[in-house]
Design a protein around this motif. Structure first.
Motif, mmCIF file in Angstrom:
data_model
loop_
_atom_site.group_PDB
_atom_site.id
_atom_site.type_symbol
_atom_site.label_atom_id
_atom_site.label_comp_id
_atom_site.label_asym_id
_atom_site.label_seq_id
_atom_site.Cartn_x
_atom_site.Cartn_y
_atom_site.Cartn_z
ATOM 1 N N ASP A 107 8.672 -6.011 7.048
ATOM 2 C CA ASP A 107 8.539 -5.767 6.047
ATOM 3 C C ASP A 107 8.269 -4.055 5.672
ATOM 4 O O ASP A 107 7.118 -3.559 6.454
ATOM 5 C CB ASP A 107 7.353 -6.322 5.383
ATOM 6 C CG ASP A 107 7.761 -8.113 4.949
ATOM 7 O OD1 ASP A 107 9.613 -8.443 5.562
ATOM 8 O OD2 ASP A 107 7.069 -8.968 4.577
ATOM 9 N N PRO A 108 9.042 -3.770 5.038
ATOM 10 C CA PRO A 108 8.585 -2.580 4.795
ATOM 11 C C PRO A 108 7.980 -2.301 3.366
ATOM 12 O O PRO A 108 6.949 -3.215 3.350
ATOM 13 C CB PRO A 108 10.156 -2.148 3.354
ATOM 14 C CG PRO A 108 10.632 -3.437 3.330
ATOM 15 C CD PRO A 108 10.149 -4.204 4.560
ATOM 16 N N PRO A 109 7.050 -0.924 4.344
ATOM 17 C CA PRO A 109 6.005 -0.778 3.130
ATOM 18 C C PRO A 109 5.918 -0.849 1.452
ATOM 19 O O PRO A 109 7.373 -0.277 1.629
ATOM 20 C CB PRO A 109 5.333 0.909 3.691
ATOM 21 C CG PRO A 109 6.775 0.926 4.142
ATOM 22 C CD PRO A 109 7.569 0.397 4.432
ATOM 23 N N SER A 111 5.463 0.392 -1.805
ATOM 24 C CA SER A 111 4.791 1.846 -1.905
ATOM 25 C C SER A 111 3.953 1.486 -3.608
ATOM 26 O O SER A 111 3.288 0.891 -4.787
ATOM 27 C CB SER A 111 5.948 2.778 -2.255
ATOM 28 O OG SER A 111 6.220 2.797 -1.440
#
Length: 111
Positions: A107-109, A111
């Motif tokens: 999964d993308p980090p 923010s």
């Protein structure tokens, strides 16, 4: 040592049960079956060549080579192997087992 053996035995039994319930008719390995026939016959002191196999199946040597390279043959030809060479297969079915794994990207980090 005995404990490790017990776990290995359980794992083998699980794998045997898992594969025994699979329908492998579509996964028969033509090449693996020919190799098994030749090996089993050689243990009995009989050499079976590709030419023998082709002749017993009623196909040309070139056609047999095509089937061996692709590891696939028409069902009629595969059944012919099991019929003609049944004494060398001893109720075995040689199957091709493919393991497919899906790689899921992380999964993308957040923010």
């Amino acid at each position: 040592m005995k404990e490790s053996y017990k776990y290995r035995t359980a794992a083998i039994q699980f794998v045997t049960l898992k594969f025994s319930s699979m329908d492998i008719s579509d996964n028969r390995s033509f090449t693996g079956t020919v190799i098994a026939i030749k090996s089993s016959a050689l243990e009995s002191g009989i050499e079976i060549t590709d030419r023998h196999v082709a002749a017993s199946l009623g196909i040309s040597d070139q056609r047999l080579q095509q089937y061996l390279v692709s590891d696939d043959a028409p069902e009629k030809v595969v059944e012919g192997l099991y019929t003609v060479y049944k004494e060398y297969l001893k109720n075995r079915i040689i199957a091709r087992i493919s393991v497919v794994t899906d790689v899921i990207p992380p999964d993308p980090p957040i923010s």
